[in-house]
Write a protein that holds these residues in place. Structure first.
Motif, mmCIF file in Angstrom:
data_model
loop_
_atom_site.group_PDB
_atom_site.id
_atom_site.type_symbol
_atom_site.label_atom_id
_atom_site.label_comp_id
_atom_site.label_asym_id
_atom_site.label_seq_id
_atom_site.Cartn_x
_atom_site.Cartn_y
_atom_site.Cartn_z
ATOM 1 N N THR A 4 -11.442 3.248 -0.141
ATOM 2 C CA THR A 4 -10.934 4.620 -0.174
ATOM 3 C C THR A 4 -9.893 4.799 0.911
ATOM 4 O O THR A 4 -9.908 4.119 1.931
ATOM 5 C CB THR A 4 -12.068 5.640 0.044
ATOM 6 O OG1 THR A 4 -12.646 5.416 1.320
ATOM 7 C CG2 THR A 4 -13.101 5.538 -1.056
ATOM 8 N N LEU A 5 -8.994 5.716 0.679
ATOM 9 C CA LEU A 5 -7.966 6.038 1.673
ATOM 10 C C LEU A 5 -8.414 7.279 2.411
ATOM 11 O O LEU A 5 -8.751 8.280 1.800
ATOM 12 C CB LEU A 5 -6.628 6.318 0.992
ATOM 13 C CG LEU A 5 -6.001 5.143 0.279
ATOM 14 C CD1 LEU A 5 -4.709 5.586 -0.408
ATOM 15 C CD2 LEU A 5 -5.696 4.021 1.242
ATOM 16 N N THR A 6 -8.426 7.209 3.697
ATOM 17 C CA THR A 6 -8.773 8.370 4.490
ATOM 18 C C THR A 6 -7.499 8.867 5.154
ATOM 19 O O THR A 6 -7.015 8.265 6.092
ATOM 20 C CB THR A 6 -9.797 7.992 5.578
ATOM 21 O OG1 THR A 6 -10.916 7.403 4.935
ATOM 22 C CG2 THR A 6 -10.210 9.209 6.369
ATOM 23 N N PRO A 7 -6.908 9.953 4.622
ATOM 24 C CA PRO A 7 -5.675 10.444 5.206
ATOM 25 C C PRO A 7 -5.888 10.803 6.665
ATOM 26 O O PRO A 7 -6.872 11.414 7.027
ATOM 27 C CB PRO A 7 -5.329 11.680 4.381
ATOM 28 C CG PRO A 7 -6.105 11.519 3.113
ATOM 29 C CD PRO A 7 -7.320 10.728 3.474
ATOM 30 N N THR A 64 -2.310 2.437 2.669
ATOM 31 C CA THR A 64 -2.799 3.206 3.819
ATOM 32 C C THR A 64 -1.661 3.998 4.437
ATOM 33 O O THR A 64 -1.821 5.182 4.768
ATOM 34 C CB THR A 64 -3.443 2.267 4.855
ATOM 35 O OG1 THR A 64 -4.518 1.568 4.232
ATOM 36 C CG2 THR A 64 -3.949 3.041 6.063
ATOM 37 N N SER A 67 -0.933 7.055 2.557
ATOM 38 C CA SER A 67 -1.933 8.116 2.712
ATOM 39 C C SER A 67 -1.680 8.967 3.947
ATOM 40 O O SER A 67 -2.210 10.063 4.059
ATOM 41 C CB SER A 67 -3.347 7.529 2.752
ATOM 42 O OG SER A 67 -3.590 6.859 3.972
ATOM 43 N N ASN A 68 -0.857 8.486 4.855
ATOM 44 C CA ASN A 68 -0.497 9.245 6.051
ATOM 45 C C ASN A 68 0.651 10.203 5.788
ATOM 46 O O ASN A 68 1.034 10.960 6.677
ATOM 47 C CB ASN A 68 -0.092 8.294 7.183
ATOM 48 C CG ASN A 68 -1.246 7.451 7.647
ATOM 49 O OD1 ASN A 68 -2.383 7.884 7.628
ATOM 50 N ND2 ASN A 68 -0.959 6.240 8.055
ATOM 51 N N SER A 73 1.275 12.317 -1.663
ATOM 52 C CA SER A 73 -0.117 12.567 -2.047
ATOM 53 C C SER A 73 -0.376 12.343 -3.531
ATOM 54 O O SER A 73 -1.442 11.840 -3.906
ATOM 55 C CB SER A 73 -0.552 13.964 -1.621
ATOM 56 O OG SER A 73 0.223 14.950 -2.272
ATOM 57 N N VAL A 76 -0.565 8.597 -3.983
ATOM 58 C CA VAL A 76 -1.817 8.097 -3.408
ATOM 59 C C VAL A 76 -2.982 8.384 -4.352
ATOM 60 O O VAL A 76 -3.815 7.512 -4.605
ATOM 61 C CB VAL A 76 -2.059 8.715 -2.009
ATOM 62 C CG1 VAL A 76 -3.466 8.412 -1.510
ATOM 63 C CG2 VAL A 76 -1.016 8.199 -1.016
ATOM 64 N N THR A 77 -3.032 9.590 -4.912
ATOM 65 C CA THR A 77 -4.083 9.937 -5.879
ATOM 66 C C THR A 77 -4.036 8.997 -7.087
ATOM 67 O O THR A 77 -5.074 8.500 -7.537
ATOM 68 C CB THR A 77 -3.929 11.401 -6.340
ATOM 69 O OG1 THR A 77 -4.113 12.250 -5.202
ATOM 70 C CG2 THR A 77 -4.927 11.758 -7.423
ATOM 71 N N GLU A 80 -5.285 5.512 -6.181
ATOM 72 C CA GLU A 80 -6.750 5.517 -6.076
ATOM 73 C C GLU A 80 -7.389 5.526 -7.455
ATOM 74 O O GLU A 80 -8.324 4.763 -7.719
ATOM 75 C CB GLU A 80 -7.218 6.729 -5.267
ATOM 76 C CG GLU A 80 -6.898 6.631 -3.789
ATOM 77 C CD GLU A 80 -7.220 7.904 -3.021
ATOM 78 O OE1 GLU A 80 -7.321 8.987 -3.638
ATOM 79 O OE2 GLU A 80 -7.365 7.806 -1.798
ATOM 80 N N VAL A 85 -5.737 0.349 -4.612
ATOM 81 C CA VAL A 85 -5.615 0.429 -3.154
ATOM 82 C C VAL A 85 -5.700 -0.956 -2.521
ATOM 83 O O VAL A 85 -4.816 -1.371 -1.768
ATOM 84 C CB VAL A 85 -6.682 1.375 -2.555
ATOM 85 C CG1 VAL A 85 -6.665 1.309 -1.030
ATOM 86 C CG2 VAL A 85 -6.444 2.799 -3.032
#
Length: 192
Positions: A4-7, A64, A67-68, A73, A76-77, A80, A85
């Motif tokens: 998972t990507l954690t922004p 990654t 995601s920053n 966004s 990134v969605t 995912e 990813v």
């Protein structure tokens, strides 16, 4: 490995500045010796410091790094949802032609929702935006590149003005992440 990507949190001012170059964070990394400096009108909006800056993006693998960047966004969605990813983060020396949120917004909402719900179609579209080799500004003037999807992308232009498939403008090119070169584009590319 966490898939998972954690922004990471980016101050509002940096988020607004990053919006214009939303897909730049998806770019593969090249060293200063391998690739050129970022170019294009959208690069002026990249923050000078922080995780969304050019130097901040260079520290992370492409998914990654994206995601920053709040401007990426939607991409990134989509990455995912397609389960790409790890594929993107673990690849070496790739090039990503990264559509901005505004590029995705050009697609009618019903059509975009349908694609996001169809993993096979989404994967075809996203992998059409990835080339399994470094592609920098010097390669864009008259280029033809095989994509991970199996199709071919063409590029043309000069100076700081380049198009992909005669339809998508590169708004910020030669953005580097730890494993990719990213060319942020203003239109989603569709495979034939």
């Amino acid at each position: 490995m966490n898939t998972t990507l954690t922004p990471r949190r980016v101050p509002a001012a940096l988020a607004a500045a990053a919006l214009a170059v939303s897909l730049g964070a998806l770019a593969p990394q090249a060293s200063a010796d391998e690739g050129g400096s970022p170019f294009g009108p959208g690069c002026a909006s990249v923050p000078k410091e922080g995780e969304g800056s050019l130097s901040g993006m260079a520290d992370d693998p492409v998914a990654t790094a994206a995601s920053n960047n709040p401007a990426l966004s939607t991409l990134v969605t989509a990455v995912e949802k397609a389960g790409l990813v790890d594929t993107l983060n673990n690849a070496k020396d790739i090039t990503v032609f990264a559509p901005t949120n505004e590029a995705f917004a050009k697609i009618p909402k019903a059509d975009l929702d349908k694609v996001l719900a169809d993993k096979e179609m989404l994967t075809k579209i996203l992998t059409y935006h990835v080339v399994d080799q470094p592609v920098d500004k010097a390669d864009l003037a008259d280029g033809s590149f095989k994509t991970l999807q199996g199709g071919t992308l063409t590029t043309a232009g000069s100076g700081d003005a380049y198009k992909v498939n005669d339809s998508a403008a590169i708004v910020c090119g030669d953005v580097h992440t730890s494993n990719a070169t990213v060319h942020v584009i203003d239109t989603v590319l569709m495979p034939k």
